[in-house]
Design a protein around this motif. Structure first.
Motif, PDB file in Angstrom:
ATOM      1  N   THR A  86      37.376  51.872  31.266  1.00 46.00           N
ATOM      2  CA  THR A  86      36.979  51.071  30.120  1.00 46.00           C
ATOM      3  C   THR A  86      36.805  49.605  30.516  1.00 46.00           C
ATOM      4  O   THR A  86      35.791  48.974  30.215  1.00 46.00           O
ATOM      5  CB  THR A  86      38.055  51.165  29.020  1.00 46.00           C
ATOM      6  OG1 THR A  86      38.290  52.536  28.734  1.00 46.00           O
ATOM      7  CG2 THR A  86      37.623  50.447  27.773  1.00 46.00           C
ATOM      8  N   TYR A  87      37.809  49.108  31.192  1.00 44.43           N
ATOM      9  CA  TYR A  87      37.833  47.688  31.520  1.00 44.43           C
ATOM     10  C   TYR A  87      36.740  47.335  32.525  1.00 44.43           C
ATOM     11  O   TYR A  87      36.007  46.349  32.357  1.00 44.43           O
ATOM     12  CB  TYR A  87      39.214  47.327  32.060  1.00 44.43           C
ATOM     13  CG  TYR A  87      39.430  45.855  32.254  1.00 44.43           C
ATOM     14  CD1 TYR A  87      39.089  44.932  31.261  1.00 44.43           C
ATOM     15  CD2 TYR A  87      39.986  45.367  33.426  1.00 44.43           C
ATOM     16  CE1 TYR A  87      39.289  43.587  31.440  1.00 44.43           C
ATOM     17  CE2 TYR A  87      40.201  44.020  33.613  1.00 44.43           C
ATOM     18  CZ  TYR A  87      39.851  43.129  32.620  1.00 44.43           C
ATOM     19  OH  TYR A  87      40.055  41.791  32.800  1.00 44.43           O
ATOM     20  N   ILE A  88      36.608  48.145  33.558  1.00 42.53           N
ATOM     21  CA  ILE A  88      35.595  47.881  34.587  1.00 42.53           C
ATOM     22  C   ILE A  88      34.201  47.952  33.975  1.00 42.53           C
ATOM     23  O   ILE A  88      33.343  47.114  34.242  1.00 42.53           O
ATOM     24  CB  ILE A  88      35.744  48.885  35.753  1.00 42.53           C
ATOM     25  CG1 ILE A  88      37.028  48.597  36.529  1.00 42.53           C
ATOM     26  CG2 ILE A  88      34.538  48.822  36.680  1.00 42.53           C
ATOM     27  CD1 ILE A  88      37.362  49.611  37.598  1.00 42.53           C
ATOM     28  N   ASP A  89      34.014  48.951  33.125  1.00 40.34           N
ATOM     29  CA  ASP A  89      32.729  49.091  32.465  1.00 40.34           C
ATOM     30  C   ASP A  89      32.395  47.851  31.655  1.00 40.34           C
ATOM     31  O   ASP A  89      31.262  47.371  31.651  1.00 40.34           O
ATOM     32  CB  ASP A  89      32.783  50.324  31.560  1.00 40.34           C
ATOM     33  CG  ASP A  89      31.408  50.864  31.273  1.00 40.34           C
ATOM     34  OD1 ASP A  89      30.676  51.107  32.254  1.00 40.34           O
ATOM     35  OD2 ASP A  89      31.060  51.016  30.086  1.00 40.34           O
ATOM     36  N   CYS A  90      33.407  47.351  30.989  1.00 41.04           N
ATOM     37  CA  CYS A  90      33.239  46.158  30.178  1.00 41.04           C
ATOM     38  C   CYS A  90      32.828  44.964  31.040  1.00 41.04           C
ATOM     39  O   CYS A  90      31.892  44.237  30.727  1.00 41.04           O
ATOM     40  CB  CYS A  90      34.561  45.875  29.459  1.00 41.04           C
ATOM     41  SG  CYS A  90      34.619  44.302  28.609  1.00 41.04           S
ATOM     42  N   ASP A  96      46.204  43.243  30.885  1.00 41.41           N
ATOM     43  CA  ASP A  96      47.389  42.788  31.623  1.00 41.41           C
ATOM     44  C   ASP A  96      48.672  43.223  30.930  1.00 41.41           C
ATOM     45  O   ASP A  96      49.644  43.594  31.572  1.00 41.41           O
ATOM     46  CB  ASP A  96      47.372  41.262  31.759  1.00 41.41           C
ATOM     47  CG  ASP A  96      46.256  40.807  32.684  1.00 41.41           C
ATOM     48  OD1 ASP A  96      45.833  41.625  33.525  1.00 41.41           O
ATOM     49  OD2 ASP A  96      45.793  39.666  32.553  1.00 41.41           O
ATOM     50  N   GLU A  97      48.634  43.195  29.606  1.00 38.79           N
ATOM     51  CA  GLU A  97      49.815  43.547  28.827  1.00 38.79           C
ATOM     52  C   GLU A  97      50.207  45.008  29.024  1.00 38.79           C
ATOM     53  O   GLU A  97      51.379  45.367  29.025  1.00 38.79           O
ATOM     54  CB  GLU A  97      49.519  43.275  27.352  1.00 38.79           C
ATOM     55  CG  GLU A  97      50.702  43.428  26.440  1.00 38.79           C
ATOM     56  CD  GLU A  97      50.271  43.312  24.996  1.00 38.79           C
ATOM     57  OE1 GLU A  97      49.449  42.420  24.693  1.00 38.79           O
ATOM     58  OE2 GLU A  97      50.742  44.124  24.185  1.00 38.79           O
ATOM     59  N   ASP A 121      40.168  38.633  25.144  1.00 37.31           N
ATOM     60  CA  ASP A 121      41.190  39.469  24.505  1.00 37.31           C
ATOM     61  C   ASP A 121      41.420  40.748  25.298  1.00 37.31           C
ATOM     62  O   ASP A 121      42.549  41.202  25.448  1.00 37.31           O
ATOM     63  CB  ASP A 121      40.756  39.816  23.079  1.00 37.31           C
ATOM     64  CG  ASP A 121      40.709  38.585  22.196  1.00 37.31           C
ATOM     65  OD1 ASP A 121      41.649  37.759  22.307  1.00 37.31           O
ATOM     66  OD2 ASP A 121      39.752  38.446  21.427  1.00 37.31           O
ATOM     67  N   ALA A 122      40.320  41.297  25.819  1.00 38.33           N
ATOM     68  CA  ALA A 122      40.431  42.525  26.602  1.00 38.33           C
ATOM     69  C   ALA A 122      41.272  42.284  27.849  1.00 38.33           C
ATOM     70  O   ALA A 122      42.152  43.083  28.188  1.00 38.33           O
ATOM     71  CB  ALA A 122      39.046  43.035  26.991  1.00 38.33           C
ATOM     72  N   ARG A 123      40.996  41.169  28.506  1.00 39.02           N
ATOM     73  CA  ARG A 123      41.735  40.832  29.721  1.00 39.02           C
ATOM     74  C   ARG A 123      43.231  40.716  29.411  1.00 39.02           C
ATOM     75  O   ARG A 123      44.084  41.237  30.133  1.00 39.02           O
ATOM     76  CB  ARG A 123      41.193  39.522  30.286  1.00 39.02           C
ATOM     77  CG  ARG A 123      41.629  39.238  31.710  1.00 39.02           C
ATOM     78  CD  ARG A 123      41.105  37.900  32.194  1.00 39.02           C
ATOM     79  NE  ARG A 123      39.666  37.868  32.415  1.00 39.02           N
ATOM     80  CZ  ARG A 123      38.810  37.044  31.811  1.00 39.02           C
ATOM     81  NH1 ARG A 123      39.249  36.205  30.897  1.00 39.02           N
ATOM     82  NH2 ARG A 123      37.535  37.065  32.097  1.00 39.02           N
TER      83      ARG A 123
END
Length: 420
Positions: free
Chosen positions: A391-395, A375-376, A369-371
């Motif tokens: 946030t995303y990289i950390d995830c 992208d959205e 869902d994060a991915r």
RNA sequence: CCCGUUGAACUAUCGA
């Protein structure tokens, strides 16, 4: 003159642009000279409702009505562009004015200065001041203050402070706006002693603080948890017959929330409403955030639902706050639903809203869902910032997806974001 | 009273 007043009336109240153009056409038909002021008003009105293209277009269209676009009209257009962060176009028009006229005046310079500060271009801003000092178009107190604000926003607060001394040397007296701006700069970097020094200095120079100055100081104290000092400021301003406004009260409510006194914060709100005072959307956002951070989601929702009745429909901050609260409480599904609901209400998510939900998804280990969300975020353009990448990289790293994180990191650099 | 070509205050997100 009277024609202009009438146009202002129509534009401010009803936004009836077509009617105004009709008036202008009629005047032309009967050989009336259309005052240039009318077009200035028109430009500003377009700007106020976000019709930037139309605002720019007025410069061309007024020529068709036999009106030379004045420097005032150009200034109005420049200001609309700066407000909308269209800095390239600002520079374009400014250059054109320098070359082909109308000659820029000091207001033009101030708008340019404002744009440079707003875009974080403080080097250019400093250069502009020097340039002005060398030209016929002298800077004024607004020029200096605008530069000072720009420097503060860029974190160069001590340098900004030095410009106060400079302007005094040049024979310009800093006014209440100058001092309030600089005090705010110091408050933002939590230097309350320096803020107070400036506050004393302005008094020494006979400059009288106003509600902005006091609210700024209060906010500084609230941010660092010095609620008692904030209250002292409030008391002082009241004794000096400076009337607190909604921002002052919002600041106080924030300060109470910040030290965990949610019920007292709510009490201030209830008092305001009981006295017939109109809360602002920020009032609600501050309280809702206080409740969310404390995990009192029921209270958050209760206020959230009251907002419409008070004429303050939730804005993008309100939704972000609620999304944050829902994620924090583990109610990810509800957070996702709320994001959809805000869109349906015509409130477009910004980077913060996206980041908040992204972080919620990441912390819940919902990588897919994060991915998708990440992208959205790119679809509408500038809805992504360096926090999104963090946030995303950390995830990804937490989930051991170094392979996936590296390209994202490169992407971040390619987009001009520096690692934090 | 509001409006008027330029400057100041309050609210939301990751990490450290």
């Amino acid at each position: 003159k009277r024609i202009c007043d009438l146009m202002v009336e129509i534009l401010v109240r009803g936004k009836q642009f077509d009617d105004v153009w009709g008036m202008i056409e009629d005047m032309e038909r009967y050989d009336f000279a259309v005052p240039a002021d009318c077009f200035t008003v028109l430009i500003r009105s377009y700007g106020r409702v976000g019709m930037v293209r139309e605002a720019i277009g007025v410069l061309e269209e007024m020529v068709d009505f036999g009106c030379k676009p004045t420097v005032d009209c150009h200034n109005a257009v420049l200001d609309v562009l700066v407000e909308n962060n269209r800095f390239e176009e600002v520079q374009g028009i400014y250059k054109r004015m320098q070359l082909a006229g109308p000659k820029p005046d000091s207001i033009t310079s101030n708008i340019i200065m404002y744009g440079l500060g707003k875009s974080g271009n403080v080097g250019e801003a400093r250069r502009l001041l020097e340039e002005l000092n060398r030209s016929v178009c002298v800077p004024d107190v607004v020029t200096y203050t605008t530069l000072i604000v720009g420097l503060c926003k860029a974190g160069k607060v001590f340098e900004a402070r030095d410009f106060v001394d400079d302007m005094i040397k040049e024979g310009f007296e800093p006014d209440v706006v100058t001092y309030s701006s600089l005090i705010n700069g110091f408050c933002k970097i939590r230097k309350m002693e320096e803020s107070l020094e400036l506050f004393a200095e302005m008094a020494d120079r006979g400059c009288v603080p106003n509600v902005f100055t006091y609210s700024t100081l209060m906010n500084g104290f609230c941010k660092v948890g010095r609620l008692d000092d904030a209250c002292r400021v409030l008391k002082e301003m009241s004794q000096l017959r400076c009337i607190p406004n909604i921002v002052t009260y919002n600041t106080l409510i924030y300060g109470l929330c910040n030290v965990g006194r949610l019920d007292d914060a709510r009490g201030i709100y209830e008092d305001l409403v009981a006295q017939g005072y109109t809360p602002s959307v920020e009032t609600f956002n501050i309280l809702i955030d206080g409740y969310c951070k404390a995990g009192w989601l029921d209270n958050s929702f209760e206020l959230f639902h009251k907002m419409w009745g008070h004429g303050c429909p939730p804005d993008v901050c309100t939704y972000s706050t609620m999304i944050y609260g829902l994620c924090k409480a583990g109610r990810i599904e509800n957070a996702v639903e709320l994001m959809d609901r805000m869109r349906n209400k015509g409130c477009l998510p910004n980077a913060v809203a996206y980041n908040t939900l992204l972080d919620g998804l990441c912390k819940a280990n919902r990588l897919d869902d994060a991915r998708k969300l990440f992208d959205e975020m790119w679809k509408d353009g500038c809805n992504s910032d360096v926090f999104s990448f963090n946030t995303y990289i950390d995830c990804l790293l937490k989930l051991g997806r170094l392979d996936e994180a590296l390209p994202v990191y490169k992407d971040m650099l390619a987009n001009g974001f520096l690692p934090t």
